[in-house]
Design a protein around this motif. Structure first.
Motif, short mmCIF file in Angstrom:
data_model
loop_
_atom_site.label_atom_id
_atom_site.label_comp_id
_atom_site.label_asym_id
_atom_site.label_seq_id
_atom_site.Cartn_x
_atom_site.Cartn_y
_atom_site.Cartn_z
N PRO A 601 0.83 -1.20 0.00
CA PRO A 601 0.00 0.00 0.00
C PRO A 601 0.86 1.25 0.00
N SER A 602 0.42 2.23 -0.80
CA SER A 602 1.16 3.49 -0.89
C SER A 602 0.57 4.49 0.09
N PRO A 603 1.41 5.18 0.85
CA PRO A 603 0.87 6.18 1.77
C PRO A 603 0.43 7.46 1.06
N GLU A 604 0.81 7.67 -0.21
CA GLU A 604 0.52 8.91 -0.91
C GLU A 604 -0.12 8.65 -2.27
N PRO A 605 -1.26 7.97 -2.36
CA PRO A 605 -1.85 7.73 -3.68
C PRO A 605 -2.34 9.02 -4.35
N LEU A 606 -2.71 10.03 -3.56
CA LEU A 606 -3.22 11.27 -4.15
C LEU A 606 -2.12 12.08 -4.83
N ARG A 607 -0.89 11.85 -4.43
CA ARG A 607 0.20 12.64 -5.03
C ARG A 607 0.33 12.34 -6.51
N GLU A 608 0.22 11.02 -6.85
CA GLU A 608 0.29 10.66 -8.25
C GLU A 608 -0.92 11.17 -9.01
N THR A 609 -2.07 11.19 -8.36
CA THR A 609 -3.27 11.71 -9.00
C THR A 609 -3.14 13.21 -9.26
N ALA A 610 -2.58 13.94 -8.29
CA ALA A 610 -2.37 15.38 -8.48
C ALA A 610 -1.41 15.64 -9.63
N ARG A 611 -0.38 14.81 -9.72
CA ARG A 611 0.57 14.98 -10.80
C ARG A 611 -0.08 14.67 -12.14
N ALA A 612 -0.94 13.64 -12.18
CA ALA A 612 -1.65 13.32 -13.41
C ALA A 612 -2.60 14.44 -13.81
N ALA A 613 -3.27 15.02 -12.83
CA ALA A 613 -4.20 16.11 -13.13
C ALA A 613 -3.45 17.33 -13.69
N TRP A 638 7.72 17.43 -18.75
CA TRP A 638 6.73 17.81 -17.74
C TRP A 638 6.68 16.90 -16.52
N PRO A 639 6.69 15.56 -16.67
CA PRO A 639 6.59 14.73 -15.45
C PRO A 639 7.68 15.07 -14.43
N GLU A 640 8.92 15.17 -14.91
CA GLU A 640 10.00 15.48 -13.97
C GLU A 640 9.83 16.88 -13.39
N GLN A 641 9.44 17.86 -14.22
CA GLN A 641 9.26 19.22 -13.73
C GLN A 641 8.10 19.30 -12.74
N LEU A 642 7.04 18.56 -12.98
CA LEU A 642 5.93 18.55 -12.04
C LEU A 642 6.35 17.93 -10.71
N GLU A 643 7.12 16.84 -10.78
CA GLU A 643 7.59 16.21 -9.55
C GLU A 643 8.45 17.19 -8.75
N ARG A 644 9.29 17.95 -9.48
CA ARG A 644 10.16 18.91 -8.81
C ARG A 644 9.34 20.05 -8.20
N ALA A 645 8.24 20.45 -8.84
CA ALA A 645 7.41 21.53 -8.31
C ALA A 645 6.51 21.05 -7.18
N ILE A 646 6.05 19.81 -7.24
CA ILE A 646 5.11 19.31 -6.23
C ILE A 646 5.84 18.95 -4.93
N VAL A 673 2.29 25.48 -8.57
CA VAL A 673 2.93 24.34 -9.23
C VAL A 673 2.94 24.54 -10.74
N LEU A 674 1.78 24.87 -11.29
CA LEU A 674 1.67 24.99 -12.74
C LEU A 674 2.43 26.21 -13.27
N ARG A 675 2.42 27.30 -12.53
CA ARG A 675 3.16 28.49 -12.97
C ARG A 675 4.67 28.20 -13.01
N GLU A 676 5.15 27.43 -12.06
CA GLU A 676 6.58 27.10 -12.07
C GLU A 676 6.94 26.32 -13.33
N VAL A 677 6.09 25.37 -13.70
CA VAL A 677 6.35 24.60 -14.90
C VAL A 677 6.20 25.48 -16.15
N LEU A 678 5.17 26.32 -16.18
CA LEU A 678 4.96 27.20 -17.33
C LEU A 678 6.13 28.16 -17.50
#
Length: 688
Positions: A601-613, A638-646, A673-678
């Motif tokens: 079980p993952s303690p942070e399932p929402l983190r991946e969902t937030a990154r997907a969103a 984007w995936p790596e940049q989102l991970e770095r921002a989140i 988060v999104l502004r940092e990536v943009l």
């Protein structure tokens, strides 16, 4: 001041009547002096402009110019001020004191001529009287001067430019320390006389010529009336002149009269006989009539004719006063006018034209307070003149431009510098404003309106993300539900597509076996009894599965969508491949943490969902702006940049996800988060 009324009509000049020009200059004086907006308030000034614009639009005008609104707006402002101050009303109606003065001055000159006693005293007429010689001579000098001036046509009064001395005198008119109406009147008079020198010159010429004619007539009447009651002693006397010299002077003096009327001039004997005033009353009467005829011929008739010419010129100028619309006094009003900037676009293929149309569709309902518009004219409408030719993709030789576009300037602004993302869009109106200075104010308003709409759309998107992510949070004590998260992502996908004016995709295709993915690398054979979802997790749990998603295009995207509960992330083959691969990367993280025989079980399932969103937002926000290849290359970061921002914000994000209301804190964090990536991908200088 450049508000010059002249005989010539250069370009950019508006013909007005004298009354209309008075309204415009009075409105300028009101706005220039009444900076506290006492007489006419700011809402009233704005209402006057909007009324003028509405009236112009009601007439069916395609483009609103300064000439369309200047007069009705000025009339409205002048009327409002005139209704509150009698002094302003007098200025608006025209000061009648000048009219009465113009009528009274010739009467005064006539009276002065009647009262003159320098040509003849009560009993004696002197042939060598200085006034006798100076009156005709002065008028002849005036006529010669007018003839020279008419030939030169370069003097201030004839060209319509106020003389330097008049401009200096007007600049020194008092205005400070007085009441508001008095200061407005002083400013108006300064503008009026500086703007209408030709008209005022013609008016002054008429009055002066009439005064001269009236004075000459008064002199003649004085001689005749006085001759009724006195007997003139006719003669002359001189210390230095003899009879022959005086005879020559008299012949020259009366030459015009004798030449035109055929009257016999005075003979030498007659002149000699009157020396020392020895002439008889009969000779005095003859001299009076000849001098009256000379005054009529040299003074009265020419002056009346010149007054008539001046009156004709005055009437012509009063009917057609030319106002220079390029004057800086109109810059503020010109900037406040709505504008429709027509931009011709060349060098675009079908895919690029579709990207441009998609960007413009996002702003088709975006309006500035003054309803400015930026309209793109495609190359297939070559008969429509444009303000500028935009070359965002390729240089097109001017010889290949449509004929109606030949006179327009060109702007080579690469699409990647302004169209690839909404954060770059201000570069377009900025560049257009530099190319089209006359539309700079309207383009600044369009820039603000576009950016405000983009920011509003961005905030709406983050609010959608916040709402759907919060809905993914399981209730306390409830197990994690990946299927529920997938449904919310599917709903988010539909909402983001609608927000960005993208067409909704059809329902996902039925599930296909993983082994039927086209061009996908071989994956381990599924164990007996495993479901289609388990088979998909097996394929996507490896890097080969991610590669399959990228290579398989839209079909792979549909397979991934099946794993997310039917979410469709692709639009077209290439974009489907992009989002297929990206979502495979995200889904891999989700599936590694989902319950299963080999997963903990993952303690942070929402983190991946937030990154997907967030990834979903980035893809859909730029889908229509780029080619699939360009978007795929950009989205690989984007995936790596989102991970770095989140990562640094995840504790705050997790806490905000647990709070059901309000959505503000979570939405603000997602914005960050999104502004940092943009900002990483779309700095001010363009795509990196």
């Amino acid at each position: 001041m450049k508000n010059i009324v002249s005989d010539a009509a250069p370009q950019e000049q508006l013909p007005l009547s004298e009354a209309q020009l008075r309204s415009v200059l009075l409105a300028q004086a009101i706005e220039g002096v009444d900076r506290g907006q006492v007489l006419v308030s700011a809402p009233e000034r704005e209402a006057a402009l909007h009324a003028a614009i509405a009236a112009t639009q009601a007439r069916g005008a395609s483009r609103i110019t300064l000439a369309d609104v200047l007069l009705p707006r000025a009339g409205e402002l002048a009327q409002r001020a005139a209704g509150r101050e009698p002094a302003i009303a007098a200025l608006h109606a025209g000061d009648t004191r000048w009219r009465w003065l113009a009528r009274a001055l010739p009467l005064v000159a006539l009276a002065l001529g009647l009262a003159a006693d320098r040509v003849a005293n009560a009993h004696r007429v002197d042939l060598l009287s200085p006034p006798l010689l100076l009156v005709p001579a002065w008028n002849l000098v005036v006529y010669a001067s007018l003839a020279v001036q008419a030939l030169r046509r370069g003097r201030a009064w004839s060209t319509g430019t106020a003389p330097r001395w008049l401009r200096a005198a007007l600049a020194r008119l008092p205005g400070r320390g007085r009441s508001l109406p008095a200061r407005i009147a002083a400013d108006f008079q300064t503008r009026w006389f500086a703007a209408t020198p030709a008209l005022q010159g013609a008016r002054a010429s008429r009055v002066l010529h009439l005064c001269a004619a009236a004075w000459g007539a008064g002199l003649a009447l004085s001689l005749l009336l006085r001759g009724l009651v006195v007997r003139y002693q006719f003669g002359w006397e001189s210390t230095f002149l003899d009879a022959s010299q005086v005879h020559a002077i008299v012949r020259v003096l009366f030459a015009p009269l004798t030449a035109l009327t055929g009257l016999a001039p005075f003979s030498l004997a007659e002149i000699a006989a009157t020396q020392d005033f020895a002439g008889s009353g009969e000779a005095g009467g003859r001299w009076v009539w000849m001098y009256v005829g000379l005054l009529a011929l040299v003074v009265v008739l020419p002056r009346v004719a010149l007054a008539a010419v001046a009156r004709w010129r005055e009437a012509r100028l009063a009917r057609r006063c030319l106002l220079d619309l390029r004057a800086p006094e109109f810059d503020a009003l010109r900037a406040a006018l709505p504008a429709e900037v027509l931009v011709g676009v060349l060098g675009a293929d079908a895919e690029q034209a579709a990207a441009l149309a998609a960007v413009l569709a996002l702003h088709q309902d975006t309006a500035t307070p003054l309803e400015d518009h930026l309209r793109v004219v495609p190359a297939d409408a070559p008969d429509t003149p444009v303000d500028v030719v935009l070359l965002p993709w390729a240089q097109v030789p001017k010889g290949e431009w449509p004929a109606a576009w030949q006179s327009a300037p060109d702007l080579a602004l690469p699409w990647q510098a302004w169209g690839a993302s909404w954060v770059l869009e201000p570069a377009l109106p900025d560049a257009l404003a530099a190319t089209l200075p006359r539309h700079a104010a309207a383009l600044r308003r369009l820039r603000q309106a576009w950016q405000a709409r983009n920011e509003q759309r961005f905030q709406q998107a983050t609010q959608l993300l916040a709402r759907q992510l919060r809905a993914c949070v399981p209730l306390p004590g409830a197990p994690d539900d990946p299927a529920a998260r997938a449904r919310h992502l599917q709903q988010l996908h539909a909402e983001l597509r609608a927000l960005h004016a993208l067409p909704q995709l059809a329902a996902p295709a039925p599930a296909q076996p993983a082994a039927r993915l086209p061009a996908a690398p071989a994956v381990p054979a599924p164990a007996p009894g495993r479901s289609a979802g388990e088979q998909l997790r097996t394929a996507l749990g490896t890097s080969a599965g991610a590669a399959a998603g990228a290579a398989a295009g839209a079909k792979a995207g549909a397979m991934i969508d099946l794993g997310l509960g039917g979410l469709t992330l692709g639009a077209g083959t290439a974009l489907g491949a992009l989002l297929g691969g990206a979502t495979a990367w995200t889904l891999q993280g989700l599936q590694k943490r989902s319950p299963g025989p080999d997963a903990s079980p993952s303690p942070e399932p929402l983190r991946e969902t937030a990154r997907a969103a967030c990834l979903l937002y980035l893809a859909l926000a730029h889908q229509a702006r780029m080619t699939p290849e360009a978007l795929q290359a950009l989205a690989a970061r984007w995936p790596e940049q989102l991970e770095r921002a989140i990562t640094p914000r995840w504790p705050a994000l997790r806490e905000a996800l647990q709070v059901p209301e309000p959505p503000g804190p979570l939405s603000a964090l997602l914005e960050e988060v999104l502004r940092e990536v943009l900002e990483r991908n779309f700095p001010a200088r363009g795509i990196t």
